[in-house]
Design an enzyme around this catalytic site. Structure first.
Site, short mmCIF file in Angstrom:
data_model
loop_
_atom_site.label_atom_id
_atom_site.label_comp_id
_atom_site.label_asym_id
_atom_site.label_seq_id
_atom_site.Cartn_x
_atom_site.Cartn_y
_atom_site.Cartn_z
N TYR A 69 63.16 25.15 -18.34
CA TYR A 69 64.23 24.28 -18.62
C TYR A 69 65.68 24.94 -18.32
O TYR A 69 65.39 26.44 -18.52
CB TYR A 69 64.12 23.71 -20.18
N CYS A 70 66.62 24.23 -18.45
CA CYS A 70 67.84 24.78 -18.42
C CYS A 70 69.03 23.92 -19.05
O CYS A 70 68.59 22.82 -19.61
CB CYS A 70 68.50 25.23 -16.98
N THR A 71 70.39 24.04 -19.04
CA THR A 71 71.15 23.17 -19.68
C THR A 71 71.16 21.66 -19.25
O THR A 71 71.09 20.79 -20.04
CB THR A 71 72.61 24.00 -19.48
#
Length: 277
Positions: free
Chosen positions: A187-189
């Site tokens: 995951y990331c922003t």
């Protein structure tokens, strides 16, 4: 310095799409974004942006992005992630052209859609189920200072200072993960870093999944996102951090970078973002 406005809206979006004339696209974006603040990147592989402005001006821009003939339909149906603002996130609008909309550091890797590869996107509700599985390793695809401020529970910090360092971390652990039968939930922003990484990780023989729309979409989709999330979410603008309700917190840039001498340049940049602070 805060600029209070209930109608001020933050919008983040990206799309990997082939753009034959990035500078022509960028010039038109400069012409239609004068009422906004933020940063827009344009490259041969697509567009990425974090912008903000009064609700009406933002809506006008987003409509033009999808309908202006200069863009030739490249951005039709764009997914905009919105959040209300207390602090005005940006002072100026900046539109740049670059070789990539997110620099990965591995030549030849693009985020452009590839029909030959499996779809790795996992919607928020399914993500909650995925990361609870014992054979799943939850991998944070952000910089270490972002991880320290907030993360999914039991996530792994690659301890990188830049996104371009992430491939080396993955490469050094790939064989171990495969030997252990691990599935990788990444995951990331907002999703863009995972888009760039996922196809490359598949090529390394990894069973990889990515949170569709990133953390911001997770917060927006699940009213009880705090069940799975610890801390706050760093955002690259004058708000500094938001909570699981997409509300600005009281965290300051000094608090984010405290005790991190290698990140002094980031603090200096944050100060430049808010010259009135």
């Amino acid at each position: 310095m805060s600029d209070l406005s209930d109608s001020h809206i933050h919008s983040s979006f990206y799309r990997f799409v082939t753009l034959a004339e990035p500078e022509r696209v960028a010039q038109r974006l400069r012409e239609i974004s004068t009422e906004l603040g933020g940063n827009i990147l344009v490259a041969p592989e697509g567009i990425s942006a974090a912008i903000a402005g009064p609700a009406q001006a933002l809506a006008k821009f987003e409509l033009a992005l999808q309908q202006d003939p200069v863009f030739d339909g490249a951005f039709t149906g764009m997914w905009f992630k919105h959040s209300a603002c207390t602090t005005k996130p940006f002072t100026l609008i900046k539109v740049h052209t670059k070789p990539e909309i997110v620099a990965f550091g591995v030549p030849g890797v693009s985020g452009l859609p590839d029909a030959s590869k499996a779809n790795t996107h996992v919607p928020p509700a399914q993500w909650r189920e995925l990361i609870a599985q014992p054979d799943v390793l939850v991998l944070d695809n952000r910089n270490s200072f972002e991880f320290k401020l907030g993360r999914f529970k039991n996530a792994v910090d690659p301890e990188v200072a830049h996104f371009r360092d992430f491939p080396a971390y993955v490469a050094s652990h790939a064989e171990e993960w495969k030997a252990e039968g691990k599935r990788i939930a990444m995951y990331c922003t907002g999703g863009i870093r995972c888009e760039k990484t996922s196809a490359w990780m598949q090529e390394q023989g990894l069973d990889v999944y990515q949170l569709d729309g990133g953390i911001v979409n997770y917060f927006k989709a699940l009213p009880d996102a705090e069940r799975d999330w610890e801390g706050e979410l760093f955002v690259f603008d004058k708000r500094i951090a938001i909570d699981t309700k997409l509300q600005e917190t009281s965290t300051t840039a000094e608090e984010v970078y405290a005790g991190l001498p290698d990140e002094a340049w980031r603090l200096a940049r944050a100060k430049r973002l808010d010259p009135g602070a």
